[in-house]
Scaffold this motif. Structure first.
Motif, PDB file in Angstrom:
ATOM      1  N   THR A  23       0.834  -1.206   0.000  1.00 29.22           N
ATOM      2  CA  THR A  23       0.000   0.000   0.000  1.00 29.22           C
ATOM      3  C   THR A  23       0.870   1.257   0.000  1.00 29.22           C
ATOM      4  O   THR A  23       0.671   2.175  -0.803  1.00 29.22           O
ATOM      5  N   ARG A  24       1.838   1.275   0.898  1.00 29.87           N
ATOM      6  CA  ARG A  24       2.716   2.437   1.053  1.00 29.87           C
ATOM      7  C   ARG A  24       3.506   2.725  -0.222  1.00 29.87           C
ATOM      8  O   ARG A  24       3.599   3.860  -0.678  1.00 29.87           O
ATOM      9  N   TYR A  33       2.803   1.861  -3.312  1.00 31.93           N
ATOM     10  CA  TYR A  33       1.936   2.333  -4.396  1.00 31.93           C
ATOM     11  C   TYR A  33       1.563   3.792  -4.175  1.00 31.93           C
ATOM     12  O   TYR A  33       1.603   4.604  -5.102  1.00 31.93           O
ATOM     13  N   ASN A  34       1.215   4.139  -2.939  1.00 29.41           N
ATOM     14  CA  ASN A  34       0.868   5.526  -2.615  1.00 29.41           C
ATOM     15  C   ASN A  34       2.017   6.466  -2.949  1.00 29.41           C
ATOM     16  O   ASN A  34       1.813   7.559  -3.463  1.00 29.41           O
ATOM     17  N   ARG A  35       3.222   6.030  -2.659  1.00 33.29           N
ATOM     18  CA  ARG A  35       4.391   6.889  -2.877  1.00 33.29           C
ATOM     19  C   ARG A  35       4.664   7.098  -4.370  1.00 33.29           C
ATOM     20  O   ARG A  35       4.922   8.198  -4.830  1.00 33.29           O
ATOM     21  N   THR A  65       2.577   6.762  -6.949  1.00 34.47           N
ATOM     22  CA  THR A  65       1.513   7.375  -7.747  1.00 34.47           C
ATOM     23  C   THR A  65       0.914   8.627  -7.102  1.00 34.47           C
ATOM     24  O   THR A  65       0.182   9.359  -7.766  1.00 34.47           O
ATOM     25  N   SER A  66       1.202   8.851  -5.817  1.00 33.42           N
ATOM     26  CA  SER A  66       0.520   9.899  -5.042  1.00 33.42           C
ATOM     27  C   SER A  66      -0.995   9.687  -5.016  1.00 33.42           C
ATOM     28  O   SER A  66      -1.755  10.606  -4.715  1.00 33.42           O
ATOM     29  N   PRO A 120      -3.793   7.875  -3.009  1.00 31.03           N
ATOM     30  CA  PRO A 120      -3.974   7.099  -1.785  1.00 31.03           C
ATOM     31  C   PRO A 120      -4.921   5.914  -2.003  1.00 31.03           C
ATOM     32  O   PRO A 120      -6.002   6.083  -2.555  1.00 31.03           O
ATOM     33  N   VAL A 121      -4.479   4.725  -1.631  1.00 33.52           N
ATOM     34  CA  VAL A 121      -5.350   3.543  -1.691  1.00 33.52           C
ATOM     35  C   VAL A 121      -5.479   2.987  -0.269  1.00 33.52           C
ATOM     36  O   VAL A 121      -4.556   3.105   0.522  1.00 33.52           O
TER      37      VAL A 121
END
Ligand SMILES: [Zn+2]
Length: 311
Positions: free
Chosen positions: A198-199, A201-203, A205-206, A208-209
């Motif tokens: 999760t972290r 991917y968030n980083r 793509t910016s 938040p999932v």
């Protein structure tokens, strides 16, 4: 699944997690009743005091609600580094305690014999003894959730290494890579845990999932960033499990925790990667955990019953 421990002494069981504290009462038939989740009373320091107060209160409530059940022992489990033999919580980063004699304190609080065990080892023991892996003598049960850790069974017995064994999540897969909560870099957990997926991917793509499941869904629907994050995690898991296989030669590896709920989307590619790294080694079967989220409570209760059976 609803699981039964089978006949034995009635016991109280408590599973202290980083956010939730689960409690329940196991009957003489082996059913768990009164299962409840309460927030873990995390304190800036000495969380153990608040935890002991909370479990004492919850235990009293359970006994009041079920006067027909007379618990004979208490099973308590928690994360961190736990010395099962001496019942001591050596260290728990998120719960702010150090060298706490939980077993003795619990016995004093309840006036009953108590056991204190590591959460992953207890849940792993429940999976190992009550799930399909019970037919094997050598097994590894790996929980993949916020972190990654394993419970090791050699010749049918748990191996804890005085509390330090099973830290598969903190073996380095990519030297110098992702920073890890343990202070290291490139640990398996920093790449392949549900939280890490999760972290990362968030980083990248910016976007938040909410969780790893969403990253997997996005990977399936053609999001190349999600796919890259997911594949890196699968590669890391395959490699990490191959190291464990070379060292321990488990007949079976059971994967549990949040990420294992991905089912075939996880198991098929991880199995493929694991086997691709093995040559003469014995190929372990890869199985999905069967007990689910109450495995910790079940394991805590099993340990509590075990101390009553040991002379
Ligand atoms: Zn680490």
């Amino acid at each position: 699944m609803t699981v039964s421990l089978g006949p034995g002494a009635p016991v109280l069981a408590f599973d202290v997690g980083g956010t939730d504290l689960k409690s329940g009462l196991v009957t003489a038939d082996g059913d768990i009743v009164g299962v409840q989740r309460t927030p873990t009373p995390v304190q800036p320091e000495h969380t153990e005091k608040a935890v002991l107060e909370t479990i004492t209160r919850l235990g009293a409530e359970l006994r009041q609600q079920h006067p027909e059940i007379d618990p004979q022992a208490v099973g308590l489990i928690a994360p961190g580094v736990v010395d099962d033999d001496n019942g001591i919580g050596l260290f728990a980063e998120n719960l702010n305690w150090q060298d706490v004699p939980f077993r003795d304190l619990t016995e004093k609080a309840f006036g009953l014999p108590a056991s204190f065990t590591h959460d992953v080892r207890a849940a792993g023991e429940a999976e190992y003894r009550l799930g399909p892996a019970s037919q094997y003598r050598n097994a590894l049960v790996v929980t993949i959730g916020t972190g990654i850790a394993g419970a090791i069974f050699i010749d049918g017995k748990p191996y804890a290494g005085e509390g330090y064994a099973g830290e598969l999540g903190h073996s380095v897969i990519a030297p110098g890579g992702e920073p890890c909560a343990c202070g290291g870099r490139g640990c398996l957990e920093a790449i392949a845990s549900a939280a890490a997926i999760t972290r990362r991917y968030n980083r990248i793509t910016s976007v938040p999932v909410p969780g790893a499941r969403e990253v997997l869904e996005r990977a399936r629907s053609g999001d190349t960033d999600a796919e890259a994050v997911w594949i890196t995690a699968l590669d890391a898991l395959g490699l990490g499990l191959s190291h464990a296989t070379a060292l321990l030669a488990p007949q079976v590896i059971v994967l549990g925790g949040g990420l294992a709920q991905a089912g075939d989307a996880l198991f098929t590619p991880v199995r493929e990667r694991l086997y691709s790294h093995l040559t003469f080694h014995r190929r372990p079967e890869l199985m999905q955990a069967s007990i689910g989220q109450d495995a910790g409570l079940v394991g805590a209760a099993m340990r509590a019953r075990a101390i009553l059976e040991t002379p």
